[in-house]
Write a protein that holds these residues in place. Structure first.
Motif, PDB file in Angstrom:
ATOM      1  N   CYS A 121       0.870  -1.181   0.000  1.00  0.00           N
ATOM      2  CA  CYS A 121       0.000   0.000   0.000  1.00  0.00           C
ATOM      3  C   CYS A 121       0.906   1.230   0.000  1.00  0.00           C
ATOM      4  O   CYS A 121       0.914   1.994  -0.927  1.00  0.00           O
ATOM      5  CB  CYS A 121      -0.917   0.011   1.227  1.00  0.00           C
ATOM      6  SG  CYS A 121      -2.267  -1.194   1.130  1.00  0.00           S
ATOM      7  N   LYS A 122       1.702   1.377   1.076  1.00  0.00           N
ATOM      8  CA  LYS A 122       2.671   2.471   1.201  1.00  0.00           C
ATOM      9  C   LYS A 122       2.040   3.816   0.863  1.00  0.00           C
ATOM     10  O   LYS A 122       2.478   4.520  -0.039  1.00  0.00           O
ATOM     11  CB  LYS A 122       3.903   2.176   0.325  1.00  0.00           C
ATOM     12  CG  LYS A 122       5.163   2.887   0.813  1.00  0.00           C
ATOM     13  CD  LYS A 122       6.432   2.366   0.198  1.00  0.00           C
ATOM     14  CE  LYS A 122       6.791   3.026  -1.100  1.00  0.00           C
ATOM     15  NZ  LYS A 122       8.202   2.715  -1.506  1.00  0.00           N
ATOM     16  N   TYR A 123       1.020   4.156   1.630  1.00  0.00           N
ATOM     17  CA  TYR A 123       0.314   5.415   1.381  1.00  0.00           C
ATOM     18  C   TYR A 123       1.180   6.643   1.674  1.00  0.00           C
ATOM     19  O   TYR A 123       0.994   7.684   1.061  1.00  0.00           O
ATOM     20  CB  TYR A 123      -0.959   5.472   2.219  1.00  0.00           C
ATOM     21  CG  TYR A 123      -2.095   4.640   1.669  1.00  0.00           C
ATOM     22  CD1 TYR A 123      -2.801   5.059   0.548  1.00  0.00           C
ATOM     23  CD2 TYR A 123      -2.472   3.433   2.267  1.00  0.00           C
ATOM     24  CE1 TYR A 123      -3.857   4.312   0.036  1.00  0.00           C
ATOM     25  CE2 TYR A 123      -3.523   2.681   1.759  1.00  0.00           C
ATOM     26  CZ  TYR A 123      -4.210   3.122   0.645  1.00  0.00           C
ATOM     27  OH  TYR A 123      -5.251   2.376   0.138  1.00  0.00           O
ATOM     28  N   THR A 124       2.059   6.539   2.650  1.00  0.00           N
ATOM     29  CA  THR A 124       3.025   7.583   3.059  1.00  0.00           C
ATOM     30  C   THR A 124       2.405   8.827   3.712  1.00  0.00           C
ATOM     31  O   THR A 124       3.120   9.785   3.954  1.00  0.00           O
ATOM     32  CB  THR A 124       3.981   8.024   1.920  1.00  0.00           C
ATOM     33  OG1 THR A 124       3.279   8.826   0.953  1.00  0.00           O
ATOM     34  CG2 THR A 124       4.665   6.854   1.256  1.00  0.00           C
ATOM     35  N   ASP A 125       1.109   8.813   3.993  1.00  0.00           N
ATOM     36  CA  ASP A 125       0.537   9.945   4.742  1.00  0.00           C
ATOM     37  C   ASP A 125       1.228  10.107   6.092  1.00  0.00           C
ATOM     38  O   ASP A 125       1.332  11.219   6.613  1.00  0.00           O
ATOM     39  CB  ASP A 125      -0.963   9.728   4.976  1.00  0.00           C
ATOM     40  CG  ASP A 125      -1.735   9.591   3.689  1.00  0.00           C
ATOM     41  OD1 ASP A 125      -2.470  10.529   3.342  1.00  0.00           O
ATOM     42  OD2 ASP A 125      -1.592   8.551   3.025  1.00  0.00           O
TER      43      ASP A 125
ATOM     44  N   LYS B 173       4.453  10.879  -0.814  1.00  0.00           N
ATOM     45  CA  LYS B 173       4.446  10.673  -2.249  1.00  0.00           C
ATOM     46  C   LYS B 173       3.223   9.835  -2.592  1.00  0.00           C
ATOM     47  O   LYS B 173       2.471   9.436  -1.688  1.00  0.00           O
ATOM     48  CB  LYS B 173       5.746   9.995  -2.696  1.00  0.00           C
ATOM     49  CG  LYS B 173       6.017   8.673  -2.000  1.00  0.00           C
ATOM     50  CD  LYS B 173       7.489   8.315  -2.080  1.00  0.00           C
ATOM     51  CE  LYS B 173       7.787   7.441  -3.283  1.00  0.00           C
ATOM     52  NZ  LYS B 173       9.173   6.911  -3.236  1.00  0.00           N
ATOM     53  N   ASP B 174       3.023   9.559  -3.886  1.00  0.00           N
ATOM     54  CA  ASP B 174       1.868   8.755  -4.279  1.00  0.00           C
ATOM     55  C   ASP B 174       1.954   7.362  -3.663  1.00  0.00           C
ATOM     56  O   ASP B 174       3.034   6.787  -3.577  1.00  0.00           O
ATOM     57  CB  ASP B 174       1.809   8.615  -5.802  1.00  0.00           C
ATOM     58  CG  ASP B 174       1.392   9.916  -6.469  1.00  0.00           C
ATOM     59  OD1 ASP B 174       0.885  10.812  -5.752  1.00  0.00           O
ATOM     60  OD2 ASP B 174       1.577  10.026  -7.693  1.00  0.00           O
TER      61      ASP B 174
ATOM     62  N   LEU C  41       1.337   3.241  -3.677  1.00  0.00           N
ATOM     63  CA  LEU C  41       1.616   2.284  -4.737  1.00  0.00           C
ATOM     64  C   LEU C  41       0.363   2.085  -5.591  1.00  0.00           C
ATOM     65  O   LEU C  41      -0.758   2.196  -5.089  1.00  0.00           O
ATOM     66  CB  LEU C  41       2.070   0.949  -4.137  1.00  0.00           C
ATOM     67  CG  LEU C  41       3.419   1.006  -3.412  1.00  0.00           C
ATOM     68  CD1 LEU C  41       3.763  -0.340  -2.791  1.00  0.00           C
ATOM     69  CD2 LEU C  41       4.534   1.451  -4.350  1.00  0.00           C
ATOM     70  N   PRO C  42       0.509   1.793  -6.881  1.00  0.00           N
ATOM     71  CA  PRO C  42      -0.646   1.685  -7.775  1.00  0.00           C
ATOM     72  C   PRO C  42      -1.666   0.641  -7.321  1.00  0.00           C
ATOM     73  O   PRO C  42      -2.863   0.787  -7.568  1.00  0.00           O
ATOM     74  CB  PRO C  42      -0.036   1.283  -9.124  1.00  0.00           C
ATOM     75  CG  PRO C  42       1.423   1.465  -9.005  1.00  0.00           C
ATOM     76  CD  PRO C  42       1.779   1.578  -7.551  1.00  0.00           C
ATOM     77  N   GLU C  43      -1.178  -0.401  -6.645  1.00  0.00           N
ATOM     78  CA  GLU C  43      -2.075  -1.473  -6.219  1.00  0.00           C
ATOM     79  C   GLU C  43      -2.605  -1.269  -4.799  1.00  0.00           C
ATOM     80  O   GLU C  43      -3.236  -2.169  -4.227  1.00  0.00           O
ATOM     81  CB  GLU C  43      -1.358  -2.833  -6.312  1.00  0.00           C
ATOM     82  CG  GLU C  43      -0.217  -3.042  -5.308  1.00  0.00           C
ATOM     83  CD  GLU C  43       1.155  -2.582  -5.806  1.00  0.00           C
ATOM     84  OE1 GLU C  43       1.215  -1.591  -6.557  1.00  0.00           O
ATOM     85  OE2 GLU C  43       2.169  -3.215  -5.426  1.00  0.00           O
ATOM     86  N   ALA C  44      -2.384  -0.081  -4.222  1.00  0.00           N
ATOM     87  CA  ALA C  44      -2.696   0.136  -2.802  1.00  0.00           C
ATOM     88  C   ALA C  44      -4.136  -0.239  -2.443  1.00  0.00           C
ATOM     89  O   ALA C  44      -4.374  -0.930  -1.449  1.00  0.00           O
ATOM     90  CB  ALA C  44      -2.415   1.581  -2.426  1.00  0.00           C
ATOM     91  N   LYS C  45      -5.083   0.214  -3.230  1.00  0.00           N
ATOM     92  CA  LYS C  45      -6.491  -0.036  -2.871  1.00  0.00           C
ATOM     93  C   LYS C  45      -6.822  -1.528  -2.871  1.00  0.00           C
ATOM     94  O   LYS C  45      -7.462  -2.034  -1.961  1.00  0.00           O
ATOM     95  CB  LYS C  45      -7.423   0.684  -3.848  1.00  0.00           C
ATOM     96  CG  LYS C  45      -7.740   2.089  -3.423  1.00  0.00           C
ATOM     97  CD  LYS C  45      -9.141   2.510  -3.890  1.00  0.00           C
ATOM     98  CE  LYS C  45      -9.466   3.900  -3.371  1.00  0.00           C
ATOM     99  NZ  LYS C  45      -8.616   4.917  -3.992  1.00  0.00           N
ATOM    100  N   GLU C  46      -6.382  -2.231  -3.891  1.00  0.00           N
ATOM    101  CA  GLU C  46      -6.731  -3.656  -3.957  1.00  0.00           C
ATOM    102  C   GLU C  46      -5.961  -4.479  -2.927  1.00  0.00           C
ATOM    103  O   GLU C  46      -6.431  -5.536  -2.508  1.00  0.00           O
ATOM    104  CB  GLU C  46      -6.531  -4.217  -5.368  1.00  0.00           C
ATOM    105  CG  GLU C  46      -5.117  -4.207  -5.858  1.00  0.00           C
ATOM    106  CD  GLU C  46      -5.010  -4.471  -7.367  1.00  0.00           C
ATOM    107  OE1 GLU C  46      -4.665  -5.593  -7.723  1.00  0.00           O
ATOM    108  OE2 GLU C  46      -5.294  -3.542  -8.141  1.00  0.00           O
TER     109      GLU C  46
END
Ligand code: SF4
Ligand code: F3S
Length: 110
Positions: free
Chosen positions: A12-16, A83-84, A86-91
């Motif tokens: 996920c690595k949302y980084t918030d 930063k953004d 990861l592209p697969e974070a939601k799934e």
């Protein structure tokens, strides 16, 4: 005492979390962040920031995670800006045993 990043951060690595840490003690691997247990001042402000609810205060049950956080905080570069994700974070959010199945020990500078 420290706070630790746990399984649901992987892929996920949302980084918030990094944008609120007053002591910049998050470190970045390819698909997960960790907290340096020596640097964390136990303020807890990162906990509600994590969309994946992956950050917890240290408890005896989380000893494995404390050691994972300690080890990789020494090997990975510090991250201080969001930063953004990861592209697969939601799934990937909520999948079990991500560390065992998907964890990547590399860091982005290697
Ligand atoms: Fe940083 Fe506070 Fe989270 Fe520790 S608990 S990692 S000091 S924001
Ligand atoms: Fe990971 Fe949550 Fe931070 S997913 S990168 S601990 S905001």
């Amino acid at each position: 005492m420290t706070y630790v990043v746990t399984d649901n951060c992987v892929r996920c690595k949302y980084t918030d979390c990094v944008s609120v840490c007053p002591v910049d003690c998050f470190y970045e691997g390819e698909n997960m962040l960790v907290i340096d247990p020596e640097g964390c001042i136990d303020c807890g402000v990162c906990v509600p920031e994590c969309p994946a609810e992956a950050i917890f205060p240290e408890t005896p049950e989380l000893a494995k995670w404390v050691e994972i956080n300690r080890k990789y905080a020494k090997e990975w570069p510090v991250i201080t800006k969001k930063k953004d994700e990861l592209p697969e974070a939601k799934e990937m959010d909520g999948i079990k045993q991500k560390y065992e199945n998907f964890f990547d020990p590399r860091n982005e500078k290697k």
